[in-house]
Each structure stands twice: as structure tokens, then as C-alpha cells.
Design a protein around this motif. Structure first.
Motif, PDB file in Angstrom:
ATOM      1  N   LEU A 536       0.859  -1.193   0.000  1.00  0.00           N
ATOM      2  CA  LEU A 536       0.000   0.000   0.000  1.00  0.00           C
ATOM      3  C   LEU A 536       0.889   1.235   0.000  1.00  0.00           C
ATOM      4  O   LEU A 536       1.965   1.230   0.608  1.00  0.00           O
ATOM      5  CB  LEU A 536      -0.910   0.004   1.238  1.00  0.00           C
ATOM      6  CG  LEU A 536      -1.864   1.186   1.385  1.00  0.00           C
ATOM      7  CD1 LEU A 536      -2.904   1.206   0.267  1.00  0.00           C
ATOM      8  CD2 LEU A 536      -2.563   1.147   2.758  1.00  0.00           C
ATOM      9  N   ILE A 537       0.440   2.308  -0.702  1.00  0.00           N
ATOM     10  CA  ILE A 537       1.211   3.556  -0.748  1.00  0.00           C
ATOM     11  C   ILE A 537       0.295   4.697  -0.326  1.00  0.00           C
ATOM     12  O   ILE A 537      -0.818   4.853  -0.854  1.00  0.00           O
ATOM     13  CB  ILE A 537       1.768   3.819  -2.162  1.00  0.00           C
ATOM     14  CG1 ILE A 537       2.731   2.705  -2.571  1.00  0.00           C
ATOM     15  CG2 ILE A 537       2.453   5.178  -2.227  1.00  0.00           C
ATOM     16  CD1 ILE A 537       3.222   2.826  -4.004  1.00  0.00           C
ATOM     17  N   LEU A 538       0.771   5.499   0.636  1.00  0.00           N
ATOM     18  CA  LEU A 538       0.057   6.695   1.092  1.00  0.00           C
ATOM     19  C   LEU A 538       0.846   7.916   0.639  1.00  0.00           C
ATOM     20  O   LEU A 538       1.991   8.095   1.035  1.00  0.00           O
ATOM     21  CB  LEU A 538      -0.091   6.690   2.615  1.00  0.00           C
ATOM     22  CG  LEU A 538      -0.759   5.455   3.244  1.00  0.00           C
ATOM     23  CD1 LEU A 538      -0.796   5.605   4.763  1.00  0.00           C
ATOM     24  CD2 LEU A 538      -2.166   5.272   2.702  1.00  0.00           C
ATOM     25  N   LEU A 539       0.218   8.761  -0.205  1.00  0.00           N
ATOM     26  CA  LEU A 539       0.907   9.931  -0.769  1.00  0.00           C
ATOM     27  C   LEU A 539       0.241  11.211  -0.312  1.00  0.00           C
ATOM     28  O   LEU A 539      -0.952  11.437  -0.579  1.00  0.00           O
ATOM     29  CB  LEU A 539       0.872   9.883  -2.312  1.00  0.00           C
ATOM     30  CG  LEU A 539       1.831   8.948  -3.044  1.00  0.00           C
ATOM     31  CD1 LEU A 539       1.642   9.104  -4.542  1.00  0.00           C
ATOM     32  CD2 LEU A 539       3.268   9.261  -2.666  1.00  0.00           C
ATOM     33  N   ASP A 540       0.996  12.065   0.352  1.00  0.00           N
ATOM     34  CA  ASP A 540       0.510  13.419   0.626  1.00  0.00           C
ATOM     35  C   ASP A 540       0.431  14.174  -0.706  1.00  0.00           C
ATOM     36  O   ASP A 540       1.278  14.004  -1.586  1.00  0.00           O
ATOM     37  CB  ASP A 540       1.460  14.128   1.594  1.00  0.00           C
ATOM     38  CG  ASP A 540       0.919  15.491   2.004  1.00  0.00           C
ATOM     39  OD1 ASP A 540      -0.308  15.680   1.922  1.00  0.00           O
ATOM     40  OD2 ASP A 540       1.723  16.357   2.378  1.00  0.00           O
ATOM     41  N   ILE A 541      -0.591  14.999  -0.864  1.00  0.00           N
ATOM     42  CA  ILE A 541      -0.766  15.708  -2.141  1.00  0.00           C
ATOM     43  C   ILE A 541       0.223  16.859  -2.272  1.00  0.00           C
ATOM     44  O   ILE A 541       0.902  16.997  -3.306  1.00  0.00           O
ATOM     45  CB  ILE A 541      -2.215  16.211  -2.283  1.00  0.00           C
ATOM     46  CG1 ILE A 541      -3.179  15.025  -2.432  1.00  0.00           C
ATOM     47  CG2 ILE A 541      -2.348  17.134  -3.495  1.00  0.00           C
ATOM     48  CD1 ILE A 541      -2.956  14.197  -3.674  1.00  0.00           C
ATOM     49  N   GLN A 542       0.329  17.691  -1.252  1.00  0.00           N
ATOM     50  CA  GLN A 542       1.204  18.859  -1.342  1.00  0.00           C
ATOM     51  C   GLN A 542       2.529  18.570  -0.642  1.00  0.00           C
ATOM     52  O   GLN A 542       2.603  18.492   0.585  1.00  0.00           O
ATOM     53  CB  GLN A 542       0.520  20.093  -0.726  1.00  0.00           C
ATOM     54  CG  GLN A 542      -0.663  20.574  -1.545  1.00  0.00           C
ATOM     55  CD  GLN A 542      -1.081  21.979  -1.174  1.00  0.00           C
ATOM     56  OE1 GLN A 542      -0.448  22.647  -0.361  1.00  0.00           O
ATOM     57  NE2 GLN A 542      -2.161  22.446  -1.770  1.00  0.00           N
ATOM     58  N   MET A 543       3.597  18.414  -1.461  1.00  0.00           N
ATOM     59  CA  MET A 543       4.945  18.159  -0.948  1.00  0.00           C
ATOM     60  C   MET A 543       5.937  18.946  -1.798  1.00  0.00           C
ATOM     61  O   MET A 543       5.660  19.255  -2.965  1.00  0.00           O
ATOM     62  CB  MET A 543       5.270  16.653  -1.026  1.00  0.00           C
ATOM     63  CG  MET A 543       4.440  15.772  -0.121  1.00  0.00           C
ATOM     64  SD  MET A 543       4.965  14.019  -0.219  1.00  0.00           S
ATOM     65  CE  MET A 543       4.409  13.583  -1.855  1.00  0.00           C
ATOM     66  N   PRO A 544       7.110  19.249  -1.229  1.00  0.00           N
ATOM     67  CA  PRO A 544       8.137  19.945  -2.012  1.00  0.00           C
ATOM     68  C   PRO A 544       8.795  19.005  -3.026  1.00  0.00           C
ATOM     69  O   PRO A 544       8.632  17.794  -2.966  1.00  0.00           O
ATOM     70  CB  PRO A 544       9.133  20.406  -0.943  1.00  0.00           C
ATOM     71  CG  PRO A 544       8.975  19.409   0.166  1.00  0.00           C
ATOM     72  CD  PRO A 544       7.517  19.046   0.173  1.00  0.00           C
ATOM     73  N   VAL A 545       9.561  19.574  -3.941  1.00  0.00           N
ATOM     74  CA  VAL A 545      10.312  18.859  -4.982  1.00  0.00           C
ATOM     75  C   VAL A 545       9.371  18.200  -5.985  1.00  0.00           C
ATOM     76  O   VAL A 545       9.376  18.482  -7.170  1.00  0.00           O
ATOM     77  CB  VAL A 545      11.292  17.813  -4.401  1.00  0.00           C
ATOM     78  CG1 VAL A 545      12.118  17.178  -5.521  1.00  0.00           C
ATOM     79  CG2 VAL A 545      12.192  18.453  -3.348  1.00  0.00           C
ATOM     80  N   MET A 546       8.558  17.282  -5.511  1.00  0.00           N
ATOM     81  CA  MET A 546       7.566  16.631  -6.372  1.00  0.00           C
ATOM     82  C   MET A 546       6.324  16.375  -5.527  1.00  0.00           C
ATOM     83  O   MET A 546       6.408  15.754  -4.457  1.00  0.00           O
ATOM     84  CB  MET A 546       8.121  15.317  -6.932  1.00  0.00           C
ATOM     85  CG  MET A 546       7.131  14.572  -7.831  1.00  0.00           C
ATOM     86  SD  MET A 546       7.773  12.964  -8.387  1.00  0.00           S
ATOM     87  CE  MET A 546       9.105  13.498  -9.475  1.00  0.00           C
ATOM     88  N   ASP A 547       5.168  16.876  -5.975  1.00  0.00           N
ATOM     89  CA  ASP A 547       3.955  16.707  -5.170  1.00  0.00           C
ATOM     90  C   ASP A 547       3.347  15.324  -5.412  1.00  0.00           C
ATOM     91  O   ASP A 547       3.840  14.521  -6.226  1.00  0.00           O
ATOM     92  CB  ASP A 547       2.940  17.818  -5.449  1.00  0.00           C
ATOM     93  CG  ASP A 547       2.439  17.820  -6.895  1.00  0.00           C
ATOM     94  OD1 ASP A 547       2.469  16.768  -7.549  1.00  0.00           O
ATOM     95  OD2 ASP A 547       2.012  18.892  -7.366  1.00  0.00           O
ATOM     96  N   GLY A 548       2.262  15.043  -4.700  1.00  0.00           N
ATOM     97  CA  GLY A 548       1.641  13.726  -4.777  1.00  0.00           C
ATOM     98  C   GLY A 548       1.059  13.407  -6.144  1.00  0.00           C
ATOM     99  O   GLY A 548       1.094  12.249  -6.588  1.00  0.00           O
ATOM    100  N   LEU A 549       0.511  14.411  -6.838  1.00  0.00           N
ATOM    101  CA  LEU A 549      -0.058  14.174  -8.167  1.00  0.00           C
ATOM    102  C   LEU A 549       1.027  13.765  -9.156  1.00  0.00           C
ATOM    103  O   LEU A 549       0.860  12.826  -9.948  1.00  0.00           O
ATOM    104  CB  LEU A 549      -0.795  15.427  -8.654  1.00  0.00           C
ATOM    105  CG  LEU A 549      -2.049  15.827  -7.860  1.00  0.00           C
ATOM    106  CD1 LEU A 549      -2.567  17.181  -8.330  1.00  0.00           C
ATOM    107  CD2 LEU A 549      -3.143  14.779  -8.012  1.00  0.00           C
ATOM    108  N   GLN A 550       2.160  14.475  -9.106  1.00  0.00           N
ATOM    109  CA  GLN A 550       3.275  14.142 -10.000  1.00  0.00           C
ATOM    110  C   GLN A 550       3.861  12.771  -9.657  1.00  0.00           C
ATOM    111  O   GLN A 550       4.206  11.977 -10.551  1.00  0.00           O
ATOM    112  CB  GLN A 550       4.351  15.224  -9.894  1.00  0.00           C
ATOM    113  CG  GLN A 550       3.901  16.585 -10.405  1.00  0.00           C
ATOM    114  CD  GLN A 550       4.879  17.684 -10.041  1.00  0.00           C
ATOM    115  OE1 GLN A 550       5.463  17.681  -8.964  1.00  0.00           O
ATOM    116  NE2 GLN A 550       5.061  18.642 -10.946  1.00  0.00           N
ATOM    117  N   ALA A 551       3.980  12.491  -8.360  1.00  0.00           N
ATOM    118  CA  ALA A 551       4.515  11.189  -7.941  1.00  0.00           C
ATOM    119  C   ALA A 551       3.592  10.059  -8.398  1.00  0.00           C
ATOM    120  O   ALA A 551       4.058   8.999  -8.848  1.00  0.00           O
ATOM    121  CB  ALA A 551       4.683  11.161  -6.423  1.00  0.00           C
TER     122      ALA A 551
END
Length: 705
Positions: A536-551
Motif C-alpha cells: 500500500l502507498i500513502l501519498l501526501d498531495i502537497q509536498m516539495p520537490v515533487m507533489d503527490g499528483l506528479q509522484a
């Protein structure tokens, strides 16, 4: 030849034509003996001669005609009109000088000729046809037409044509009198143009008048609307003033109790039993704040409902468990009545439905001093509607009070808030929520007798729904709330840039028996996904360098098969829909609701989603969580100081970034007010607006932590 023979009887021309048929040709000539003879077609010489012999001896042969002819010529030449005579074959036998000048010909070049010699085929045929009709009918005719002159100009003429007859009523010629009316026609044309222009002017004036009338009507309408708006604004201002006064009371009262009891506990004057009072007043204060936030979302059209498959009777029992104690404490009976059959499961936003029912019940309890509160639950399968009727035996309402019942910032009257309290927002919010669920709220009320509020919502049913004729026992429902479950197993990748938030979520996951790999931005999360297989992967949407949507997009490209869940503080419906559209399997809203977090993680790990804990049970070791909470407070105070600095600089980008972080983390540690204030600051910053007062408010809040 003797003189007597030569001196034959004279015959006047006009007498001669009386004997001659119009179809006959007459010719005067001399015979072989030198005598005047008359030759008439189709008439023998003897008959013709008898006509001559019958003339009066006193007549002179044609001696009378020349005098008459000269007189006639003088007469017709003096007339300023066309005068001519045509025989039955259309040949001109008489004309005047006016006609000759008009045609540019001599009289000799007209006599004996027809219209086809002077005019074009069309005009000549028309004139010939008119002459023919006159000869056949024996009736004259008057008409208007055009004749070309020698100058090439077509002149308008008014023409009168009459048939000429002999004594036997035989038509032998057609007389023509045409008067030039070109000047008259031109005058009529000019007059018509003047009339047309006059009509246009009158029409224009009428249009201008109508426009002026419309402008006057619009101005009057605007004046009326402005007057109505002024009255409305005056009423709204008065209502909002009352609302602010009520709100001040509603907020200050629980705060006073909270602060007072907290200080008393701190000073040792009150034991820990006072915590119940603090909690009760805190929940009341939270309810007031939630009402304000719901109203602001409704007015901004950003309040959404989420349709979930829920246990219908469990929801009703939840409402009963919340409301019944309040009713019982006031000495009131409280009970449900069910009109069966009813569905055992429905699709709806259980949070919002529960909110509406509790609000209606609390209102009924508030305004009822004795008697009962009853909830009728029924349905209409044909209309696909569910009905919830809340009946009370309270004070009821007058007709005047009922008119403004659903208006925001208002209650039945100003005395109501003084006696019973409340913000006056509940019914307005409840009706808006009901309408979002395809229904409405209606009511009936009698002053001093009681009221009945009926909530209607659209009845949407899941596939596994059954209509039951027996209401499940309470014990069955309660058992479904708390059941035992084994620990979860698996490896989870967590990408969260905020350290305190990350630590909290890691603790939640490890307490569930899961192995956690951490990443502090989207880029690191992609690297870990390339190196390891995760369950399972939990991704925060707003992050520096690369955000959750891009990841998420990068993980899709490298073939990651694990379910990916979005962690976000932006959990409006349109935002959640977008996350799912771009490939996220689900989302978890911040601040994280622990029970929902555990169920969602368990579901996507394919393991039992039941957890061996009550809904509000804390799954963490208190000492560890308190340490984590203290560390978070230190970071929160630093973030607020940064927020103050960026507010002074009007750096809206950084303000939005930091306030978004606080909004997504503070609630996880129980600081709901910080979450709310930070959310409002973020909204302002994204509109490039400063929120100095809100930042000061947040600073004051964190300073007390």
C-alpha cells in the motif's frame, strides 16, 4: 354634259356616315361621265347612288364639311392634351398638333398609321387590346398609363376613350382624349415621400417616446428594487446584529466554563470530575463553530454530500443514543415509531443525515417543557422518498414566527434566543443539507400546542438492500460497532513532508502491525517505489520537490501495482473527484479520523477491516503520543511565527503553503481550532488577500498551548 347633270345633290359627310356601317369602306370618286360617285364595299352602286339622290337639293356637296373641319381642327389644336380618333382597325383618322409634337411627327405621318408604328410591342399591344374591348363592349374607359415622348421620357397620362357610333348604333371609330398628368404624379410622389418621411418621423418619435417610457419604467423599477433592497439590507443587518449578539453569548458562555474549570483544576480547587464539564462545553462550542462553517460553505456553494452505503437502523439508533439522554434529563419521553416495511440499508451521507435529525430533535427538546418527542420513520417506494417526522408537544409558533423560520441569523423572535439560546442557523443549514440529498424540510405548527417538522430525502438503495418488517434489536446493532480482529500485516510506503504528521501516521501504522517505509517528498517516494514492492502507498498531495499528483503519475509510468491513497487537507468533493480521475484509488482527509484511517488501510490491504476498539478509543500509548504532541506544538508555534513574517511581507504563496500545512496537521493532535483558522487563512491567501486578524487569532491560540 349638261350643268344639271353635273350639279348633283350635295351630301354632307356627317350624313354619309350615318348610312355607312363601320365595317364598310367608303370611297368618293368620279365615274366615266365625270360624275361624283360613292363606292362602298359590299354595297352596290345603285344603293350608294340612292343615298346620294336622297340628299336635300339645298345641300352643297361637302361645302359644309370644310368649314366644320376647320372649326374642329382649331378646337382640338387649342387643347393642351392628346386628341385623336382611330378607326376600328386602329388607324389614326384624326389627330391634333399636341399629339404630333409629342411623337415628333407631322400630322400626315400619323394619319393612317397604327400604334404599332409608334410604340414598342408591349405598349402597342396594350393600347390595341383596350380599343378592342371598347369596340366589343360599346362602353368607354378611363385609365392611367405612360406614353413615350420624342425626348425619350415616358409621360404619365390620364386617358378617356369613348366609342363613336352612327345612327344605326354601329361603332365606326374610337375617340381618344389623354391629359398629361406627369406633374401631378410627381407632386403625388413628392407628397407620398413627404408622408412616408412624416410617418418615419412619427414612428421615430413614437419609438423615442416608448424608449423614454421604458426608461422611466426601468428607473421606477430600479427605485422600487433599491428601496426593497434597502429594507432587506436593513432587516439583514438587524438580523446579523442579533446573530452576533447571540453568537457572542453562545461562544463566551462555554469558553467561560472551560477556562473557569480548567483554572480551578489547575489550582486544585476542583478535582478531575470537572473535566466532564470542560468536555461538554467544548463540544457545544465545536457545534457552534461547525454551524458557522457549514453556513459559509452553503453560501459559497461548496457544501457537498457524500453518498455511502450505511446501516439505516444503526444510524437511527445513533441518533437515539445522542438525543434520548437530553430528552430524559429534561423529563420528556423520546421514542421512534416505524412504519414498516423499511430498507435495512440506504445510500446517503450518514454524517449529514445524522446532523439534520439531531438538530431537529434538539430543537424539539429545546422548545418543549413537558410531554414527548416522537420520530415517525416511513417511506414511499413509488416516489422513492424517505420521511422523518419529528413531533413535539412544545410551545409551537405563531403564523408570523413561521414566516421567517428558515432564514439564517434569525429565530422565531428576539426573545427566543434570550430564553432558549442558540445561533438561529440550524434549520437553515438543515434545509440546505436536505435539498442536497434530493429532499426538503417542511413543518406544521400551532401556537402553544406543538410542532411537526418533516424531513424528506431521496431514497437511494444499494444492491444488497432488503426491506424488513421487523426492526433489528439494539443489541444486534451495538455488536456491529465493536468486534474483534487480528492485527494487520504488510509493508506501507508513506510520503509526507511534515515531520510531526509523518511520525504520527507512522505510529498509527506500526500500532496496526504494519512495516512502514518513510519518504519526505514525492521524488523520494518514487525512488522507494522503484526499489521495493509495497502492499500500500500513502501519498501526501502537497509536498516539495515533487507533489503527490506528479509522484502518482511517475509511479503509473514505472508500473507500480500497489493501491495508492491520497492524503490531503483539500477534501472538497470536486478535489476528491479529481484525485480519483488521475488514478488515486481512494483518499484520506486531514486531519485524520483514526477509525476511518484504520478501516481504509485494512480494506486496501485486503484484510479484515474490523478493529478491536471502540469508535473513540485511542490506540496509542498516551505517553508516546503526548511527547509527539508536545514536539508538534513547538513546531506549530514556529510555523505561526513564520506565518506572521510572511503576512507582513504579503507573500501569499508562502502564507498559503504554511497555513495548508497547519490545516492538515493540527487536527491530528486535537487542535481543531488551529485547523479551522489555518483553513480560513489559506483560502484568503489563495485569493491574494491578507488575513492579519486571523493570523493574530492563530498566534493567540498557539501561545496558550
Amino acid at each position: 354634259m349638261s350643268d344639271k347633270k353635273l350639279n348633283k345633290k350635295k351630301l354632307q359627310f356627317h350624313q354619309l356616315v350615318e348610312y355607312v356601317d363601320s365595317a364598310q369602306e367608303v370611297e368618293l370618286c368620279y365615274d366615266e361621265q365625270g360624275r361624283i360617285a360613292i363606292h362602298i364595299n359590299d354595297v352596290s352602286n345603285e344603293v350608294a347612288q340612292s343615298i346620294v339622290d336622297s340628299a336635300d337639293d339645298t345641300d352643297e356637296v361637302f361645302s359644309y364639311f370644310p368649314s366644320t373641319r376647320e372649326t374642329l381642327k382649331a378646337l382640338i389644336n387649342g387643347v393642351n392634351s392628346v386628341i385623336c380618333i382611330k378607326d376600328i382597325k386602329g388607324r389614326y383618322i384624326l389627330t391634333n398638333e399636341y399629339f404630333a409634337k409629342a411623337l415628333g411627327r407631322t400630322e400626315e405621318n400619323i394619319l393612317g398609321y397604327t400604334d404599332f408604328d409608334f410604340f414598342d410591342e408591349t405598349l402597342a399591344s396594350r393600347l390595341h387590346e383596350i380599343d378592342r374591348q371598347i369596340i366589343e363592349s360599346g362602353e368607354g374607359r378611363t385609365y392611367e398609363g405612360y406614353l413615350p415622348h420624342v425626348d425619350g421620357i415616358h409621360h404619365a397620362y390620364l386617358t378617356n376613350k369613348i366609342p363613336l357610333m352612327n345612327r344605326n348604333n354601329v361603332i365606326y371609330a374610337v375617340a381618344v382624349i389623354s391629359t398629361d398628368i406627369s406633374i401631378q404624379k410627381e407632386k403625388e410622389r413628392i407628397l407620398e415621400e413627404l408622408r412616408t418621411e412624416q410617418q418615419k418621423l412619427l414612428s421615430s418619435l413614437q419609438e423615442k417616446y416608448n424608449e423614454l417610457e421604458d426608461a422611466v419604467d426601468k428607473r421606477r423599477k430600479v427605485e422600487r428594487e433599491l428601496e426593497e433592497l434597502a429594507q432587506s439590507l436593513l432587516g439583514e443587518n438587524e438580523a446579523k446584529s442579533r446573530f452576533l449578539a447571540n453568537m457572542s453569548h453562545e461562544i463566551r458562555t462555554p469558553i467561560t466554563s472551560i477556562i473557569g474549570y480548567a483554572e480551578a483544576i489547575q489550582d486544585g480547587d476542583v478535582d478531575t470530575s470537572g473535566i466532564d464539564t470542560i468536555i461538554r462545553n467544548g463540544k457545544h462550542l465545536l457545534s457552534v463553530i461547525n454551524d458557522i462553517l457549514d453556513l459559509s460553505k452553503i453560501e459559497a456553494r461548496k457544501l457537498d454530500v457524500e453518498m455511502l452505503d450505511i446501516d439505516f437502523f444503526r444510524l437511527l439508533k445513533d441518533v437515539e443514543s445522542v438525543v434520548s439522554k437530553t430528552a430524559t434529563d429534561k423529563g420528556l419521553e423520546f421514542f421512534f415509531e416505524y412504519q414498516i416495511p423499511l430498507p435495512n440499508r440506504i445510500l446517503c451521507d450518514d454524517t449529514r443525515l445524522r446532523q439534520i435529525l439531531i438538530n431537529l430533535c434538539n430543537n424539539a427538546i429545546k422548545f418543549t417543557d413537558k410531554g414527548y418527542i416522537q420520530i415517525w420513520v416511513s417511506n414511499d417506494t413509488a416516489l422513492k422518498k424517505l420521511y422523518f417526522s419529528v413531533v413535539d408537544t412544545g410551545i409551537g409558533m405563531s403564523e408570523e414566527q413561521q414566516k421567517k423560520l428558515f432564514e439564517p441569523f434569525s429565530q422565531a423572535d428576539s426573545s427566543t434566543s434570550r430564553v432558549y439560546g442558540g445561533t438561529g442557523l440550524g434549520l437553515n443549514i438543515s434545509r440546505s443539507l436536505a435539498q442536497l440529498m434530493g429532499g426538503d424540510i417542511s413543518f406544521t405548527s400551532e401556537h402553544h400546542i406543538g410542532s411537526c417538522f418533516t424531513l424528506t430525502i431521496e431514497m437511494k438503495l444499494p444492491e444488497e438492500c432488503k426491506f424488513v418488517s421487523e426492526i433489528p434489536q439494539e443489541s444486534t446493532i451495538i455488536e456491529s460497532k465493536v468486534v474483534e480482529s487480528p492485527m494487520l500485516s504488510g509493508t506501507v510506503l508513506l510520503a509526507e513532508d511534515h515531520e510531526d504528521n509523518r511520525k504520527l501516521i507512522v505510529m498509527m501504522l506500526t500500532k496496526m502491525g504494519l512495516t512502514v517505509v518513510e519518504a519526505y517528498n514525492g521524488e523520494k517516494a518514487v525512488e522507494q517505489a522503484m526499489l521495493n514492492d509495497f502492499d500500500l502507498i500513502l501519498l501526501d498531495i502537497q509536498m516539495p520537490v515533487m507533489d503527490g499528483l506528479q509522484a502518482r503519475e511517475m509511479m503509473d509510468q514505472i508500473g507500480v501495482a500497489a493501491p495508492i491513497i491520497a492524503l490531503t487537507a483539500n477534501a472538497m468533493k470536486h478535489e476528491v473527484d479529481h484525485y480519483k480521475e488521475v488514478g488515486f484509488d481512494d483518499y484520506l482527509a486531514k486531519p485524520i479520523k483514526r477509525s476511518q484511517f484504520i478501516k481504509t488501510v485494512a480494506f486496501y490491504l485486503g484484510q479484515d477491516s474490523k478493529v478491536a476498539m471502540a469508535e473513540d478509543e485511542d490506540p496509542f500509548d498516551n505517553s508516546a503520543f503526548e511527547q509527539m504532541k508536545n514536539n508538534y506544538v513547538e513546531n506549530l508555534q514556529y510555523e505561526v511565527e513564520q506565518l506572521i513574517k510572511y503576512t507582513e511581507q504579503k507573500n501569499y504563496k508562502q502564507i498559503a503553503r504554511i497555513s495548508h500545512i497547519i490545516k492538515g496537521t493540527a487536527g491530528n493532535f486535537g487542535f481543531d481550532d488551529a485547523t479551522r483558522i489555518a483553513g480560513e487563512i489559506e483560502s484568503k491567501a489563495r485569493e491574494n488577500k491578507t488575513a492579519t486578524e486571523l493570523v493574530k487569532q492563530l498566534f493567540g491560540y498557539t501561545a496558550q498551548l
